[in-house]
Design an enzyme around this catalytic site. Structure first.
Site, PDB file in Angstrom:
ATOM      1  N   SER A 244      -3.145  -7.628   2.990  1.00 29.42           N
ATOM      2  CA  SER A 244      -3.430  -7.451   4.416  1.00 29.42           C
ATOM      3  C   SER A 244      -3.873  -8.760   5.058  1.00 29.42           C
ATOM      4  O   SER A 244      -3.470  -9.085   6.176  1.00 29.42           O
ATOM      5  CB  SER A 244      -4.507  -6.388   4.618  1.00 29.42           C
ATOM      6  OG  SER A 244      -4.041  -5.131   4.204  1.00 29.42           O
TER       7      SER A 244
ATOM      8  N   LYS B 202     -15.921  -8.913   5.900  1.00 30.32           N
ATOM      9  CA  LYS B 202     -14.686  -9.088   6.662  1.00 30.32           C
ATOM     10  C   LYS B 202     -14.866  -8.598   8.097  1.00 30.32           C
ATOM     11  O   LYS B 202     -15.462  -7.555   8.326  1.00 30.32           O
ATOM     12  CB  LYS B 202     -13.552  -8.265   6.055  1.00 30.32           C
ATOM     13  CG  LYS B 202     -13.177  -8.593   4.643  1.00 30.32           C
ATOM     14  CD  LYS B 202     -12.040  -7.671   4.217  1.00 30.32           C
ATOM     15  CE  LYS B 202     -11.860  -7.606   2.736  1.00 30.32           C
ATOM     16  NZ  LYS B 202     -10.817  -6.637   2.373  1.00 30.32           N
TER      17      LYS B 202
ATOM     18  N   ARG C 230      -2.569  -6.488  -8.028  1.00 27.25           N
ATOM     19  CA  ARG C 230      -1.398  -7.317  -7.730  1.00 27.25           C
ATOM     20  C   ARG C 230      -1.237  -8.443  -8.720  1.00 27.25           C
ATOM     21  O   ARG C 230      -0.132  -8.842  -9.052  1.00 27.25           O
ATOM     22  CB  ARG C 230      -1.512  -7.908  -6.326  1.00 27.25           C
ATOM     23  CG  ARG C 230      -1.409  -6.906  -5.220  1.00 27.25           C
ATOM     24  CD  ARG C 230      -1.599  -7.605  -3.904  1.00 27.25           C
ATOM     25  NE  ARG C 230      -2.838  -8.392  -3.952  1.00 27.25           N
ATOM     26  CZ  ARG C 230      -3.809  -8.313  -3.064  1.00 27.25           C
ATOM     27  NH1 ARG C 230      -3.694  -7.536  -2.035  1.00 27.25           N
ATOM     28  NH2 ARG C 230      -4.895  -9.043  -3.201  1.00 27.25           N
TER      29      ARG C 230
ATOM     30  N   HIS D  90       0.842  -1.200   0.000  1.00 22.87           N
ATOM     31  CA  HIS D  90       0.000   0.000   0.000  1.00 22.87           C
ATOM     32  C   HIS D  90       0.881   1.256   0.000  1.00 22.87           C
ATOM     33  O   HIS D  90       0.617   2.205  -0.743  1.00 22.87           O
ATOM     34  CB  HIS D  90      -0.897   0.049   1.241  1.00 22.87           C
ATOM     35  CG  HIS D  90      -1.931  -1.023   1.318  1.00 22.87           C
ATOM     36  ND1 HIS D  90      -2.081  -1.808   2.431  1.00 22.87           N
ATOM     37  CD2 HIS D  90      -2.872  -1.427   0.435  1.00 22.87           C
ATOM     38  CE1 HIS D  90      -3.081  -2.657   2.228  1.00 22.87           C
ATOM     39  NE2 HIS D  90      -3.570  -2.452   1.022  1.00 22.87           N
TER      40      HIS D  90
END
Length: 162
Positions: free
Chosen positions: A130, A43, A92, A18
């Site tokens: 994360s 989440k 990514r 990040h």
């Protein structure tokens, strides 16, 4: 012409990937707002909203042109209300593309006032997320290569390893 952008996400926690994206974004945009979402969807965050904001501020301290804040509701609404004409998203891997493309298309459907820009990380950060950082930390692994020292400290403290 001044162009302001936002980088939205849950940042639970903020990673070096990040941080890299933010550092590259400020070279392109005049102002970059790191917008930490209150709603994490399905989440269950490890860190509450205030903690995620504080960790991001700590990790990004000293980078000119960066602001960190939280928001609730639709990302495009936050962007419009704060004169942010660009949403920055990181890709990514190819697996990210389908979801991010769908999200960008929906955002464009909701408003034509905000564009989405995709940035890719250097190879050294393509595997960092994360959720993987949280998992590694919870299983006793070393996350030093993936997060700033303050974030590592917060993870260890949260997991009772400090």
């Amino acid at each position: 012409m001044s162009v302001a952008a936002m980088y939205p996400g849950t940042f639970d926690p903020i990673t070096l990937g990040h941080e890299d994206l933010v550092k590259r974004s400020v070279r392109v945009f005049d102002r970059v707002v790191i917008a930490i979402a209150a709603d994490t969807g399905s989440k269950a965050p490890m860190f509450d909203l205030d903690e995620r904001v504080e960790l991001a501020r700590s990790a990004l301290a000293g980078i000119d042109g960066v602001e960190v804040t939280s928001y609730e509701g639709l990302t495009v609404d936050f962007a419009r209300e704060n004169d942010l004409s660009v949403i920055i998203r990181g890709l990514r891997a190819v697996s990210d593309f389908e979801y991010e493309f769908q999200l960008a298309t929906m955002n464009r459907h909701l408003t034509d006032e905000v564009e989405t820009v995709f940035l890719t990380p250097p190879e050294s950060y393509t595997f960092i997320s994360s959720s993987l950082v949280r998992e590694i930390a919870s299983l006793g692994g070393d996350v030093s290569e993936f997060v700033s020292p303050k974030v590592k400290e917060a993870l260890l403290e949260r997991l009772g390893r400090r």
